[in-house]
Design a protein around this motif. Structure first.
Motif, short mmCIF file in Angstrom:
data_model
loop_
_atom_site.label_atom_id
_atom_site.label_comp_id
_atom_site.label_asym_id
_atom_site.label_seq_id
_atom_site.Cartn_x
_atom_site.Cartn_y
_atom_site.Cartn_z
N MET A 1 0.84 -1.19 0.00
CA MET A 1 0.00 0.00 0.00
C MET A 1 0.88 1.24 0.00
SD MET A 1 -2.75 1.73 -0.07
CE MET A 1 -3.88 0.35 -0.13
N HIS A 2 0.66 2.10 -0.97
CA HIS A 2 1.36 3.38 -1.05
C HIS A 2 0.34 4.49 -0.89
CE1 HIS A 2 3.56 6.62 -3.51
NE2 HIS A 2 4.15 6.53 -2.32
N ASN A 3 0.55 5.36 0.10
CA ASN A 3 -0.39 6.42 0.42
C ASN A 3 -1.76 5.85 0.78
OD1 ASN A 3 1.16 8.55 -2.09
ND2 ASN A 3 1.61 8.41 0.09
N TYR A 4 -2.83 6.38 0.22
CA TYR A 4 -4.18 5.99 0.66
C TYR A 4 -5.20 6.55 -0.33
CZ TYR A 4 -3.90 10.81 2.38
OH TYR A 4 -3.73 12.17 2.48
N ASN A 5 -6.47 6.21 -0.12
CA ASN A 5 -7.52 6.78 -0.96
C ASN A 5 -8.43 7.68 -0.12
OD1 ASN A 5 -9.37 5.09 0.37
ND2 ASN A 5 -9.38 3.57 -1.27
N TYR A 6 -9.48 8.22 -0.75
CA TYR A 6 -10.36 9.16 -0.05
C TYR A 6 -11.06 8.49 1.13
CZ TYR A 6 -9.81 12.01 -4.31
OH TYR A 6 -9.31 12.74 -5.34
N GLU A 7 -11.46 7.25 0.96
CA GLU A 7 -12.14 6.50 2.02
C GLU A 7 -11.24 6.36 3.25
OE1 GLU A 7 -13.56 1.87 2.83
OE2 GLU A 7 -13.14 2.54 0.79
N ASP A 8 -9.97 6.06 3.02
CA ASP A 8 -9.03 5.93 4.12
C ASP A 8 -8.88 7.24 4.88
OD1 ASP A 8 -8.42 3.27 3.28
OD2 ASP A 8 -7.00 4.08 1.83
N PHE A 9 -8.87 8.33 4.14
CA PHE A 9 -8.73 9.66 4.76
C PHE A 9 -9.94 9.96 5.65
CE2 PHE A 9 -9.12 14.43 4.08
CZ PHE A 9 -8.17 14.76 5.04
N ILE A 10 -11.12 9.68 5.15
CA ILE A 10 -12.34 9.88 5.94
C ILE A 10 -12.29 9.03 7.21
CG2 ILE A 10 -14.85 9.49 6.00
CD1 ILE A 10 -14.88 10.11 3.00
N ASN A 11 -11.93 7.76 7.06
CA ASN A 11 -11.89 6.85 8.20
C ASN A 11 -10.83 7.28 9.23
OD1 ASN A 11 -13.95 5.27 7.19
ND2 ASN A 11 -12.56 3.84 6.17
N ALA A 12 -9.73 7.84 8.75
CA ALA A 12 -8.68 8.30 9.66
C ALA A 12 -9.18 9.47 10.49
CB ALA A 12 -7.43 8.68 8.88
N VAL A 13 -9.80 10.43 9.85
CA VAL A 13 -10.33 11.59 10.59
C VAL A 13 -11.37 11.13 11.60
CG1 VAL A 13 -11.64 13.74 10.41
CG2 VAL A 13 -9.79 13.26 8.79
#
Length: 361
Positions: A305-317
């Protein structure tokens, strides 16, 4: 400090000097942000030391929190949760912008988009000036994932969410099942500690963290680690941990270190059916020999896995909104510097190896 400027890194002489320049006129779909805080990520340090090559001159910094100053006229703007954005909102955003129609975006891999734009990774030019965290402002492009910083999260910590936090969440997205599983995390840096906290919240049976720094290993216990192992010590110490497990190995191995030797150790201590998630090796490294028969007979899998997607960003916040006070995440910020002392901040980070250095703008 200036009203509008950037700290420009020049690869040729390794300098970071202020460049005073006027703010641009916004184009359609753009947002002007007043940067407030930027943390120095490991990749920023790699660029500064020459281990990683980026176009030069460049405005580094992609872990950023800022306040919206202006939105391009004649259209509404929304964050990833569908909330309308307005001037004065405190936000953080994805390290990339991508075109919605791109096939990679449709396949939920926007970080690999052919149209990819990465903040803190784009050369400084007459047309591209404010595109990183080490400046007074940043112009956000259409296709950037934006979220408001939750009130429950310390805004000085919040820049870490849009890189390390979202990347750790992306690693967990690749795991089929973690509840009641024994997890090994390679690396006790920011990525590893966040991944540990997420694993505990997802009800992993145990979390073991491997590193070579005893201080960081001890600290990792505050982030959910049940066991720690210094890989400079005899391997029997790790065997003693896995001997307690029914499968005599780890079900899930997440590499956040990028260390070839650590990855080899993770493979050696795999349980049958283990999943390996590789994150850390994002700079050139040596190859690793993998025996196909062992892979087959032990039913192993490896995912990168390199970086992330939009879903990952939402879940992180969302994760940090819910759990920021459950773990000492605020301790990641070990030293603060004003923007004009950016070069001093880099030198401090390289010498002392803190979890994160914060640039206040």
């Amino acid at each position: 400090m200036c009203s509008s400027c950037v700290m420009l890194f020049n690869e040729k002489n390794g300098s970071i000097l202020p460049e005073y320049t006027d703010l641009p006129t916004l184009q359609k779909g753009e947002i002007l942000v007043k940067n407030k805080y930027t943390t120095l990520c490991g990749s920023d340090l790699h660029t500064f030391t020459g281990r990683r090559k980026e176009p030069s001159p460049i405005v580094l910094g992609h872990e950023i929190v800022g306040e919206i100053l202006e939105l391009a006229q004649n259209e509404p703007f929304y964050d990833l949760n569908g909330n309308i954005l307005k001037a004065g909102d405190l936000i953080t955003w994805t390290i990339f912008a991508a075109t919605e129609s791109d096939e990679f975006v449709k396949d939920k891999m926007p970080q690999k988009s052919a149209s990819l734009f990465k903040y803190g990774h784009v050369q400084f030019t007459e047309k591209e000036k404010f595109n990183g965290g080490l400046g007074t402002h940043c112009v956000l492009k259409r296709g950037t994932g934006i979220l408001k910083v939750p009130l429950s999260v310390d805004e000085k910590f919040a820049p870490i969410i849009n890189c390390a936090g979202a990347t750790a969440m992306a690693a967990h997205r690749l795991i089929d099942e973690i509840e009641n599983k024994n997890v090994l995390i390679l690396g006790a840096g920011v990525l590893g500690l966040i991944a540990s906290a997420i694993a505990k919240q997802k009800k992993a049976a145990t979390v073991t963290i491997l590193d070579i720094d005893d201080t960081r290993l001890e600290n990792s216990k505050s982030f959910g680690a049940d066991n720690v192992y210094n890989s400079l010590n005899p391997i029997e110490e790790l065997t003693a941990i896995t001997s307690k497990f029914y499968k005599k190995g780890f079900d899930i191995v997440i590499d956040m270190s990028g260390s070839v030797e650590a990855i080899k150790t993770g493979l050696k201590f795999s349980a049958t059916g283990a999943q390996h998630i590789w994150i850390g090796a994002v700079t050139p490294t040596e190859n690793i020999e993998i025996n196909p028969e062992v892979m087959i007979r032990k039913l192993l899998s490896i995912k990168g896995m390199h970086n992330y997607n939009y879903e990952d960003f939402i879940n992180a916040v969302n994760f940090f909104e819910d759990h920021f006070t459950d773990y000492p995440f605020g301790t990641f910020i070990e030293k603060e510097f004003p923007l004009q002392e950016t070069e001093k901040a880099f030198q401090y980070a390289i010498k002392h190896k803190p979890y994160r250095v914060l640039i206040t703008i």
